[in-house]
Design a protein around this motif. Structure first.
Motif, PDB file in Angstrom:
ATOM      1  N   PHE A1034       0.642  -1.280   0.100  1.00 39.33           N
ATOM      2  CA  PHE A1034      -0.034  -0.152  -0.042  1.00 39.33           C
ATOM      3  C   PHE A1034       1.037   1.221  -0.046  1.00 39.33           C
ATOM      4  O   PHE A1034       0.894   2.224  -0.873  1.00 39.33           O
ATOM      5  N   ARG A1035       1.929   1.094   0.887  1.00 41.62           N
ATOM      6  CA  ARG A1035       2.911   2.353   1.012  1.00 41.62           C
ATOM      7  C   ARG A1035       3.463   2.477  -0.300  1.00 41.62           C
ATOM      8  O   ARG A1035       3.748   3.654  -0.858  1.00 41.62           O
ATOM      9  N   SER A1036       4.150   1.489  -0.860  1.00 44.38           N
ATOM     10  CA  SER A1036       4.972   1.676  -2.168  1.00 44.38           C
ATOM     11  C   SER A1036       3.965   1.991  -3.267  1.00 44.38           C
ATOM     12  O   SER A1036       4.338   2.993  -4.217  1.00 44.38           O
ATOM     13  N   THR A1186       9.765   3.858 -12.208  1.00 45.57           N
ATOM     14  CA  THR A1186       8.519   4.038 -11.273  1.00 45.57           C
ATOM     15  C   THR A1186       7.175   3.564 -12.242  1.00 45.57           C
ATOM     16  O   THR A1186       6.272   3.147 -11.380  1.00 45.57           O
ATOM     17  N   LEU A1187       7.340   3.526 -13.428  1.00 44.76           N
ATOM     18  CA  LEU A1187       6.177   3.100 -13.960  1.00 44.76           C
ATOM     19  C   LEU A1187       5.826   1.715 -13.801  1.00 44.76           C
ATOM     20  O   LEU A1187       4.815   1.108 -13.255  1.00 44.76           O
ATOM     21  N   ARG A1192       3.403  -2.909 -11.020  1.00 40.76           N
ATOM     22  CA  ARG A1192       3.511  -4.094 -10.089  1.00 40.76           C
ATOM     23  C   ARG A1192       3.023  -3.882  -8.788  1.00 40.76           C
ATOM     24  O   ARG A1192       2.304  -4.850  -8.171  1.00 40.76           O
ATOM     25  N   MET A1193       2.939  -2.524  -8.184  1.00 39.88           N
ATOM     26  CA  MET A1193       2.288  -2.501  -7.021  1.00 39.88           C
ATOM     27  C   MET A1193       0.766  -2.463  -7.200  1.00 39.88           C
ATOM     28  O   MET A1193       0.366  -2.889  -6.103  1.00 39.88           O
ATOM     29  N   THR A1194       0.463  -2.118  -8.129  1.00 42.61           N
ATOM     30  CA  THR A1194      -1.220  -1.980  -8.365  1.00 42.61           C
ATOM     31  C   THR A1194      -1.586  -3.566  -8.411  1.00 42.61           C
ATOM     32  O   THR A1194      -2.592  -4.185  -7.567  1.00 42.61           O
ATOM     33  N   SER A1195      -0.944  -4.293  -9.047  1.00 46.77           N
ATOM     34  CA  SER A1195      -1.250  -5.917  -9.089  1.00 46.77           C
ATOM     35  C   SER A1195      -0.878  -6.256  -7.823  1.00 46.77           C
ATOM     36  O   SER A1195      -1.701  -7.468  -7.556  1.00 46.77           O
TER      37      SER A1195
END
Length: 1480
Positions: A1034-1036, A1186-1187, A1192-1195
């Motif tokens: 969540f933080r990332s 970052t993209l 990756r983080m969304t997933s």
């Protein structure tokens, strides 16, 4: 000619070999005469220009000849395969010949051209060569394509992961299912990985053991002392010195020594096993992947430093308006090229590393499983089932995660060194200032890492403890419900959970990074006034600092992860390096003609008290030997010794032939009934039917809808105790072993069926009559028919002999018989009656069993999963399969994770917290952009003050503001992380409490249809995710999102043109992401769902170890485990590749952002200042990463949030009635204990048949009622109804005129007492097992222990009431457990007592003790006894006979016997007559 229908079009081979060859050749032959005419003219001198084509053609001529030779060789040569008759087609002969002739023609033609006057070359020859090359392109590309196709996916497809497209598209169109997964390559399969791993593990572990032995020899003092103590202890016990004396002696040795030793011991305990071999094993097994990935990583690291240099050139180009435009375009293209190469290398590196991680996890899981099959009982006792499963799940996973990033160990320092070198070239010694700040960070981070590690160890301990209790709670859930003990255990779990959460603090990583650039620039401009910060210097440095950022952030994280992994490494090394079961305990020496057992003083880890002492037995083949003795006399220990599960201190055991084992508590697998019986043997219908009939399973099969293909739930949940035991016996009978060890298999079935089983299977005329059988039994009635009886007392064989000789000898055995057995005359009389032809036993058994209409029958209706699965089966699915599956496939949510789940998590966090966190991070990001814009403005000073002195006030302002913005950033990140940590702990607390609260209130039915593994998985994996993974991702995610938006903002600010490209790039980005997320999410779900069976199968294996070992089926179970892990890998592998598939596409997008930012900068260079360009490109260079992280983080967030979804799924299952409601019964209720059933009907679930059909009866106060009936007549259902485990469909039960359905469940269950069929104990103290709420005083407890004949035993224990009971009560014998259950009942002193076949598992002596206690202590109570042994209810005031859910008879025993109805038939089978009753 049609194109071949490959996915890539191609010509057919026949076309390529004929038409395409003949066109150019035909053309040449037509034109050749014209050239040949020139040969008649004069010779001209030779030139190099002429000789070289002639040489080439001559070589081509030779190749044509060679081609012909090869074809001939293949068809007629000596190496030809004689069996094959196929020969090459004619064209393979014709073509080389045509070519050979043609090349001779070409030689002549070229000579002709040379002789022609003033001719330099010939148009016809040029055309011939052109057409030839053109026509040969097609065969050539076919050859190439074949070569590539054999090498796997084509090169381009391999580097861009295009070969995954088909799966990604499929996943986007519809949710993927397990059947869509591709098969694994051999090299990725569990069997292959495990084989390699084991190969290296053997040698490494061997070496470690040698080192370990050497180490022990080095410390002679400790060792000698330890050994002396051990010997003293064992001798002491042998001679009967109490342990207390020994303890005193030891204590007197001086307490001071103890203190010193304690510290040393702790350290020693950590190291007292062969260690440091696991890492080398992993390295040796996978070293090639490691080397390959290292190579890719190295290339990528080097390329990373090219971009800042290009940026530098770009900025200087923008500054100098006089340079040519093509330079700028060249730099833009170079930036793109470097970035593309970097992406390709990076993805290949990641692919290899993640596959490596997966392989390491697989190797560890397989090794743990393999070890569990051979582990000795001592090692097994050190860790509970929960902890061992944890080794497989948590610890293997941790290794997986660390190996993913292991190369950063050398790559990070390398990047740091390179970055510093380049920075030095830019800014000179000022870099040292920045370096100093970094060096300062290291110890701070190190400190945090060690702190985090200690906390991690603590959390793991709590986790283990919590899971252990949860495992027991779920396994004993029925007992908890019957005793209304849920609150006590809920409080236990909650308190451990509280401690676990208090340790969960995420350490905000040190935010000193931002100060590195500040220190560097400040020192740079401060050192001398000559030093001016130009755009080139500033932004090249910023890009280099950006590169530095990654290794600096990762290194401490990696070190922390490695430190955490060392904890796992220790646990794994300890388990995998533990002792194996000594296979030499049981010898198989064929020189003994008889099968001999000799055991001397055998002690085992499981049963500390009954030691076998000097047992000597000789048993001849084909004999039936009965082993009898009181509870705890060592009967089960004797069985364990024969199975080789005991430590033999002296003597030996010799066994010839194969074994089959029937344990006291049947072990049933979660498989079909047939698989449970076959147990891996081939299916032979005739033998199968014989066994089914002999074990009286025929009628059961008729009741089960799927017949022998009915699926049995975990632990045999949908079979009654008797059915389980019969299946267990059938498994043994089917196995055709030589020796049968039967550990009291007849106790769980009614006397009727027991007799049948003895006659048809075990006895002198049964199926096994020619085999050697050792039968532990409490049934006196079978003893006359055995060949030999062994009497055990306190681990010593007191008598051996035949029934008659033992009776005659008047020893302990015959006294035992006189007390408990009926008169011999009756026995014989009933025997003779039994043989009368009018009632052949077969029929009575089959008739009674056919009437079984038990609760269990309900399982024939397909159990509706409690939450309808969102994946619906097609309606017309094979009807015949209906009802055979008891355990539903785990429901799996599909499609997008609902937004409500995110909201649910945020709600659990608290909205205030959530908003605060976002605002804090947002402010930090604003400060970051502000700082960089300030820097870009600062660099313009260099142009402004060109050749002028730079004022110091300006310099100070610049540095001051730059620094202030940096401090603000650090502060806000820190605060953000802190509040997020608090918020997530709050969320974790709420979600876990809800889950636990609900699971304890779910009706019993849920546990009958849901494998325990599945529920444990919610408490283990999913709660772990909620605790640790979600907050991190969540933080990332928040940081990445803000980072990307910031970058786009800055680029648009610098080059407004860029806004044109944003929309198309965003669209592409969106589609790639949606495609990927759909697939990836579903793959993760498949991974979760296919993981449960691995753990379920593992815990099943651990609980059935002795059976698996006895039958020697370890290999088969290993295979099964490999298949289960492979199923899981099938979804893990595509998931790894899908990440790379996405990354490579996103990086290309990111690279385009860089390219366009540079391109537009070049286009509009006249209107731009160099500072902004530097800023926008250095930002763009960062955006790729970052993209990538954002998707990756969304997933990952979506994936992890699935855990919240799964936890809340189980938090919302419908509950049973309230525990306490508004209608409370009176304090003293029930005072009289009257029971009334009024037309009571019950069914297991809506839509199923009734199990009890309108029961009506009145039971007076203090009446003693016996309840009898065939297996499955509804006896147990009756007790379930009294406790409202199942609710009424119609009718009422009144206790003292209060309808039980109106009061709360706990009010009801607390006022009733049951002694259940299976004695379930929980790990904890003895006291906790008797009185979990601490309601009673110690005096009360000692009193009930005395009444239940356990006082002497407990008083003899070192800790007394605080004695720790092992998991499942394994350190007590079954009889002792049963007595403890009696003690529980005595403590509660309620007016109504239900006995559920409580005496089935104990010998007659204990049975007698229990019966007498109950008669005496419960004389003022109403007692309902469900009996298998009719003797136990012959003194009841009335007997209720149930059949098929109805009461068929109810009256006093003597009246019923006179009636000669159902009860009479049963009594006759048990050998009871009216005279017996009068005696009683």
């Amino acid at each position: 000619v049609k194109l071949n229908t490959f996915e890539d079009p191609d010509f057919p081979v026949c076309l390529e070999q004929t038409v395409l060859v003949w066109i150019p050749l035909g053309f040449l032959w037509l034109c050749a005469p014209w050239h040949l005419l020139s040969l008649l003219t004069l010779l001209v001198s030779l030139t190099c220009l002429y000789l070289s084509p002639q040489l080439v053609v001559s070589l081509l001529f030779l190749t044509a000849i060679a081609g012909l030779a090869v074809t001939l060789g293949e068809d007629y040569g000596p190496n030809k395969d004689p069996s094959s008759t196929t020969k090459h087609p004619g064209v393979y002969y014709a073509n080389p010949v045509l070519y050979a002739v043609t090349w001779i023609l070409v030689l002549l033609c070229q000579e002709g051209v040379r002789r022609r006057e003033r001719a330099v070359d010939s148009s016809t020859l040029f055309l011939f060569w052109s057409v030839l090359v053109l026509c040969d392109i097609f065969p050539f590309q076919t050859l190439l394509r074949e070569a590539l196709r054999q090498a796997g996916a084509a090169f381009l497809s391999r580097i861009t992961f295009n070969w995954l497209n088909s799966m990604v598209t499929k996943g986007y169109k519809r949710p993927l299912v397990q059947e869509d997964m591709w098969d694994l390559n051999e090299a990725e399969s569990t069997a292959y990985i495990n084989q390699h791993f084991q190969h290296f593990m053997q040698s490494e572990l061997g070496a470690a053991r040698v080192r370990f032995q050497a180490q022990l020899k080095k410390k002679p003092g400790d060792k000698a002392q330890e050994e002396a103590f051990q010997n003293g202890l064992s001798n002491g016990l042998g001679k009967g010195i109490s342990q207390d004396v020994l303890m005193m002696v030891r204590e007197e040795k001086g307490k001071k020594e103890e203190e010193k030793k304690k510290k040393k011991d702790k350290k020693k305990e950590e190291e007292n096993y062969p260690n440091s071999w696991l890492i080398t094993t992993i390295y040796k097994t996978f070293k090639w992947i490691l080397i390959e990935s290292a190579l890719f990583k190295l290339l990528q690291d080097l390329l990373a430093f090219a971009s800042p240099q290009l940026l530098k050139l770009m900025v200087s180009f923008i500054q100098d308006k006089s340079r040519y435009a093509w330079e700028g375009y060249l730099y833009a293209v170079l930036l793109l090229a470097v970035a593309l190469l970097q992406s390709l290398f990076l993805q290949q590196y990641f692919q290899r590393c993640f596959v490596l991680g997966m392989k390491v996890r697989t190797a560890i899981m397989a090794a743990v499983y393999k070890k569990a099959l051979v582990v000795s009982n001592d090692t097994r006792k050190e860790s509970t089932v929960g902890e061992t499963v944890n080794l497989m799940s948590a610890d293997a996973q941790r290794f997986n995660e660390v190996t993913n990033f292991i190369h950063l160990l050398w790559s990070c320092p390398l990047q740091i060194i390179l970055a510093i070198v380049f920075l030095w070239l830019e800014l000179g010694p000022s870099v040292l200032a920045g370096l100093a700040v970094m060096v300062l960070m290291v110890p701070i981070n190190g400190l945090l890492a060690t702190k985090a590690r200690n906390i991690q160890v603590k959390i793991m301990k709590f986790k283990d403890k919590r899971l252990k209790i949860m495992n027991e709670v779920l396994n004993g859930i029925k007992i908890l419900k019957l005793y209304a003990w849920e609150p006590s255990f809920q409080a236990q779990v909650e308190s451990i959970r509280g401690q676990e959460l208090n340790s969960l603090h995420f350490f905000p990583s040190c935010c000193l990074f931002l100060q590195v650039s500040l220190a560097t620039f400040a020192v740079f401009v401060g050192v001398s006034s000559e030093n001016v910060l130009t755009a080139e210097k500033a932004f090249t440095s910023i890009s280099l600092f950006n590169i530095l950022r990654f290794p600096l952030a990762m290194l401490p994280m990696l070190i922390a992860a490695i430190v955490q992994t060392t904890v796992s490494k220790r646990r794994l090394e300890k388990f995998l390096g533990g002792e194996d079961l000594d296979s030499g305990i049981v010898q198989h020496d064929s020189s003994f003609s008889t099968f001999i057992i000799r055991i001397h003083s055998c002690s085992s880890a499981q049963w500390q008290f009954p030691l076998l002492k000097d047992v000597s037995l000789d048993i001849k083949p084909g004999r039936l030997v009965a082993v009898v003795g009181a509870v705890g006399s060592g009967k089960s220990s004797l069985m364990s010794a024969l199975l080789g599960e005991m430590h033999s201190t002296k003597g030996f055991i010799n066994i010839q032939g194969s074994l089959a084992f029937v344990p006291q508590q049947a072990w049933i697998q979660n498989a079909t009934l047939r698989d449970n019986i076959l147990f891996g043997s081939p299916h032979e219908e005739r033998r199968f039917q014989e066994v089914i009939q002999a074990c009286a399973l025929g009628p059961d099969l008729e009741l089960l809808a799927g017949g022998d293909l009915t699926e049995i739930g975990e632990k045999g949940i949908n079979l009654s105790g008797g059915q389980k035991q019969r299946v267990s016996l059938a498994r043994a009978a089917y196995s055709q072993a030589d020796i049968y060890l039967l550990d009291d298999p007849l106790s769980a079935v009614d006397s009727h069926v027991g007799k049948h089983l003895f006659d048809k299977v075990i006895g002198p005329s049964g199926l096994l009559k020619d085999k050697t059988r050792i039968l532990v039994t409490h049934g006196v009635s079978f003893l006359p028919f055995v060949d030999e009886i062994v009497v055990l007392q306190d681990g010593v064989v007191t008598e051996i002999g035949s029934y008659n000789s033992l009776r005659a000898s008047r020893g302990a055995f015959s006294e035992f018989l006189d007390t408990y057995a009926k008169e011999q005359s009756n026995q014989t009389q009933s025997e003779s009656e039994d043989t009368q032809p009018d009632s052949p036993l077969e029929d009575t058994v089959s008739v009674t069993l056919k009437r079984e209409n038990s609760i269990r029958r309900s399982q024939r209706h397909r159990s509706k999963s409690l939450k309808n699965s969102s994946i619906r089966k097609p309606e017309n699915a094979d009807e015949s399969k209906k009802g055979q599956r008891l355990i539903e496939k785990e429901t799996m949510e599909t499609g997008q994770v609902k937004f409500s789940v995110f909201l649910q998590y945020l709600r659990a966090m608290g909205w205030g917290y959530a908003v605060t966190v976002f605002l804090l991070y947002f402010t930090q990001n604003v400060a970051f952009i502000g700082q960089n814009l300030w820097l870009s403005d600062w660099t313009n000073d260099a142009v402004e003050y060109y050749n002028r002195t730079y004022p110091s006030w300006k310099r100070d302002t610049r540095v001051g503001v730059f620094g202030a913005l940096g401090v603000v950033q650090g502060l806000f990140v820190f605060l953000g992380t802190l509040s997020l940590a608090n918020a997530s702990v709050a969320a974790s607390r709420i979600l876990h409490s809800r889950l636990l609260n609900n699971i304890l209130r779910v009706p019993m039915l849920f546990f009958d249809t849901t494998p325990i593994g599945r529920v444990v998985n919610r408490f283990a994996k999913d709660i772990f995710t909620v605790d640790e993974a979600i907050p991190q991702s969540f933080r990332s995610w928040v940081l990445c999102l803000l980072g990307v938006l910031g970058t786009l903002f800055v680029i648009c600010l610098a080059t407004p043109f860029f806004t044109i490209v944003i929309v198309p790039l965003a669209l592409v980005y969106y589609f790639v992401q949606r495609f990927y997320v759909a697939t990836s999410r579903q793959l993760r779900r498949l991974d979760s769902v296919s993981r449960s069976p691995i753990y379920s199968h593992f815990s099943e294996t651990v609980s059935g170890l002795s059976v698996i070992r006895a039958y020697g089926h370890q290999e088969r179970f290993l295979k099964h485990n490999e298949i289960t892990i492979d199923e899981n890998l099938k979804s893990v592998y595509p998931w790894i590749v899908s990440n790379r598939w996405l990354a490579i596409r996103l990086e290309f997008l990111g690279n385009l952002v860089v390219f366009f930012a540079a391109l537009f900068a070049v286009i509009s260079r006249d209107s731009l200042d160099s500072g902004l360009v530097g800023l926008s490109i250095s930002y763009a260079l960062n955006v790729t990463q970052t993209l990538n992280w954002l998707v990756r983080m969304t997933s990952e967030l979506e994936t992890n949030i699935v855990a919240v979804e799964r936890v809340s799924e189980y938090s919302e299952i419908e509950n049973e009635a309230q525990w306490v409601n508004n209608t409370r019964p009176p304090e003293k209720w029930p005072e009289e204990g009257r029971l009334q059933f009024k037309n009571y009907k019950v069914r297991y679930r809506p839509g199923l048949d009734l199990v009890l059909h309108g029961i009506t009866c009145d039971i007076g106060s203090t009446e003693k009622i016996g309840i009898v009936g065939r297996t499955g007549a509804g006896k147990s259902s009756l007790t379930n109804c009294l406790f409202r485990i199942i609710e009424a469909a119609e009718g009422h039960i009144l206790i003292d005129d209060i309808d039980i359905s109106t009061i709360g469940l706990h009010d009801l269950r607390n006022r009733l007492t049951i002694i259940p069929q299976d004695p379930v104990l929980f790990s904890g103290t003895l006291r906790m097992n008797l009185d979990p709420f601490d309601k009673f005083s110690d005096e009360d407890i000692w009193r009930v222990l005395e009444l239940s004949h356990l006082k002497d035993y407990v008083a003899g224990l070192q800790e007394g009431l605080q004695h720790e009971v092992a998991e499942g009560g394994e350190n007590l014998s079954v009889g002792q457990r049963q007595l403890l259950c009696l003690a529980r009942a005595l403590l509660r002193k309620s007016r109504i007592l239900i006995l559920d076949e409580a005496t089935a598992a104990v010998d007659l002596e204990t049975d007698n003790l229990i019966q007498n206690t109950i008669r005496k202590e419960f004389s003022h109570c109403t007692v309902l006894t469900i009996a298998h042994r009719l003797h136990s209810i012959m003194d009841s005031s009335r007997v209720m006979v149930l059949d098929a859910g109805k009461i068929v008879e109810i009256d006093s025993p003597s009246n019923l016997l006179k009636k000669q109805g159902h009860f009479y038939a049963m009594a006759k089978d048990a050998g009871i007559t009216i005279e017996d009753i009068t005696v009683l």
